[in-house]
Design a protein around this motif. Structure first.
Motif, PDB file in Angstrom:
ATOM      1  N   GLY A 193       0.786  -1.232   0.000  1.00 49.56           N
ATOM      2  CA  GLY A 193       0.000   0.000   0.000  1.00 49.56           C
ATOM      3  C   GLY A 193       0.810   1.269   0.000  1.00 49.56           C
ATOM      4  O   GLY A 193       1.773   1.417  -0.762  1.00 49.56           O
ATOM      5  N   SER A 194       0.412   2.192   0.863  1.00 51.96           N
ATOM      6  CA  SER A 194       0.918   3.566   0.914  1.00 51.96           C
ATOM      7  C   SER A 194       2.430   3.682   0.794  1.00 51.96           C
ATOM      8  O   SER A 194       3.175   3.119   1.588  1.00 51.96           O
ATOM      9  CB  SER A 194       0.470   4.213   2.228  1.00 51.96           C
ATOM     10  OG  SER A 194       1.182   5.406   2.480  1.00 51.96           O
ATOM     11  N   SER A 233      -2.077   3.930  -1.582  1.00 54.41           N
ATOM     12  CA  SER A 233      -3.091   3.568  -0.593  1.00 54.41           C
ATOM     13  C   SER A 233      -4.253   2.809  -1.203  1.00 54.41           C
ATOM     14  O   SER A 233      -4.753   1.845  -0.618  1.00 54.41           O
ATOM     15  CB  SER A 233      -3.603   4.830   0.110  1.00 54.41           C
ATOM     16  OG  SER A 233      -2.582   5.453   0.850  1.00 54.41           O
ATOM     17  N   LEU A 236      -5.514  -0.892  -0.007  1.00 56.05           N
ATOM     18  CA  LEU A 236      -6.870  -1.218   0.445  1.00 56.05           C
ATOM     19  C   LEU A 236      -7.500  -2.294  -0.423  1.00 56.05           C
ATOM     20  O   LEU A 236      -8.173  -3.208   0.070  1.00 56.05           O
ATOM     21  CB  LEU A 236      -7.733   0.036   0.441  1.00 56.05           C
ATOM     22  CG  LEU A 236      -7.372   1.090   1.495  1.00 56.05           C
ATOM     23  CD1 LEU A 236      -8.091   2.403   1.212  1.00 56.05           C
ATOM     24  CD2 LEU A 236      -7.701   0.586   2.893  1.00 56.05           C
ATOM     25  N   SER A 263      -2.547   2.448   4.276  1.00 52.95           N
ATOM     26  CA  SER A 263      -3.241   3.550   3.611  1.00 52.95           C
ATOM     27  C   SER A 263      -3.100   4.821   4.428  1.00 52.95           C
ATOM     28  O   SER A 263      -3.166   4.779   5.654  1.00 52.95           O
ATOM     29  CB  SER A 263      -4.733   3.214   3.450  1.00 52.95           C
ATOM     30  OG  SER A 263      -5.445   4.318   2.945  1.00 52.95           O
ATOM     31  N   LYS A 319     -12.728   5.626   0.003  1.00 54.33           N
ATOM     32  CA  LYS A 319     -12.614   4.959  -1.285  1.00 54.33           C
ATOM     33  C   LYS A 319     -13.920   4.224  -1.596  1.00 54.33           C
ATOM     34  O   LYS A 319     -14.258   3.236  -0.937  1.00 54.33           O
ATOM     35  CB  LYS A 319     -11.440   3.970  -1.272  1.00 54.33           C
ATOM     36  CG  LYS A 319     -10.068   4.624  -1.102  1.00 54.33           C
ATOM     37  CD  LYS A 319      -9.675   5.428  -2.334  1.00 54.33           C
ATOM     38  CE  LYS A 319      -8.252   5.939  -2.229  1.00 54.33           C
ATOM     39  NZ  LYS A 319      -7.850   6.731  -3.414  1.00 54.33           N
ATOM     40  N   GLY A 346      -2.780   7.870  -1.716  1.00 53.87           N
ATOM     41  CA  GLY A 346      -3.324   8.544  -0.552  1.00 53.87           C
ATOM     42  C   GLY A 346      -2.644   9.873  -0.300  1.00 53.87           C
ATOM     43  O   GLY A 346      -3.265  10.818   0.213  1.00 53.87           O
TER      44      GLY A 346
END
Length: 297
Positions: A46-47, A77, A81, A94, A101, A168
């Motif tokens: 993710g992020s 992000s 997710l 995230s 989202k 994100g």
């Protein structure tokens, strides 16, 4: 990266008997202390704003748990997710709430806030200014200002460096720095590392980065005369910040739970987080909900 001091022996071992990815071994010798170890492998994705923190925590965790493997990937992000929702990763990182989202079933995910990160506009060191008003920032990113001389800087064209829609960091910057305005198309990079490199190498470039990515190669710009500092974030004076969330699909078990617990423990919260330029959630004097409302704690 400087190694973080190991925690005391009593906290090296996480007593996790919930899940097949953690193995618990105990001594049969009478009077000898029991020890537990964790093993297995998990994927965290993710992020990219959160990646340096999670990668550092994973390195320390693996050093203390030789049979455990924690793979850390970026991707944004939105991807984090999506991957945890689909079961492709065990943890989805995230820097936006899952509720933000539309394509994500936030009700199926469990939120584990790990830290807070400040973010802000970052420019090539030779643009000739160190401060922008929020309106000037909006005008630059929406294409109304195309040369730095229009805002008191050098006579050089503006080059916008963006993150993709799944980012994100982009969402946070758009919401709290640009008041929701859509940036013009410019150079789009998949990671914050790439954004920093492009800004540092391109005359007139401006983008946005988490504080944790500042290394002296780009100039963090003040916004309305407010510096990009942890103190200004924690007090609520500087508005461009986000929670760093680790999401799991349902309550975590096994090695996933072990690693989440580790990121919430003192080694990460009191040592790794401040060292890498993030902010412990406990330091915040303000809070923010999924709708973007900020209030005092």
């Amino acid at each position: 990266m400087k190694k973080i001091g190991a925690i005391a022996a009593a906290s090296l071992f996480l007593l996790a008997a919930c899940g097949s990815s953690s193995d618990v071994s105990q001594s049969n010798t009478e009077g000898e202390k029991s020890e537990a170890s964790v093993s297995g492998s998990i994927l965290v994705a993710g992020s990219s704003a959160m990646q340096p923190l999670v990668a550092a925590a994973a390195e320390e965790f693996e050093a203390e748990n030789k049979d455990a493997s924690v793979s850390v990937q970026a991707g944004g992000s939105g991807q984090g997710l999506l991957s945890v929702s689909n079961g492709q990763s065990d943890i989805g990182n995230s820097d936006v709430f899952a509720e933000e989202k539309d394509e994500i079933d936030a009700g199926a995910l469990v939120n584990h806030p790990i830290a807070v990160v400040g973010m802000g506009p970052a420019a090539h060191p030779e643009v000739g200014i160190e401060n922008l008003s929020k309106q000037q920032l909006i005008d630059i990113f929406t294409g109304k200002v195309t040369n730095w001389s229009e805002v008191g800087g050098a006579d050089v064209d503006v080059t916008i460096v963006n993150r993709p829609d799944s980012s994100g960091t982009r969402d946070t910057f758009v919401n709290y720095a640009l008041d929701g305005a859509t940036p013009v198309e410019g150079i789009t990079e998949e990671s914050s590392n790439a954004v920093r490199q492009i800004i540092s190498e391109t005359a007139g470039a401006i983008g946005y980065l988490a504080f944790s990515y500042y290394d002296g190669s780009v100039t963090p710009l003040q916004v309305d005369d407010v510096e990009q500092t942890d103190e200004n974030v924690t007090s609520g004076k500087y508005p461009i910040w986000a929670y760093m969330h680790s999401y799991t699909k349902g309550e975590p078990e096994g090695l996933t739970k072990d690693f989440i617990d580790y990121m919430l423990a003192d080694t990460v919260q009191q040592e790794i987080i401040p060292e890498l330029g993030y902010i412990p959630v406990a330091d915040m004097k303000v809070k923010r909900d999924a709708e973007g409302n900020q209030s005092d704690i």
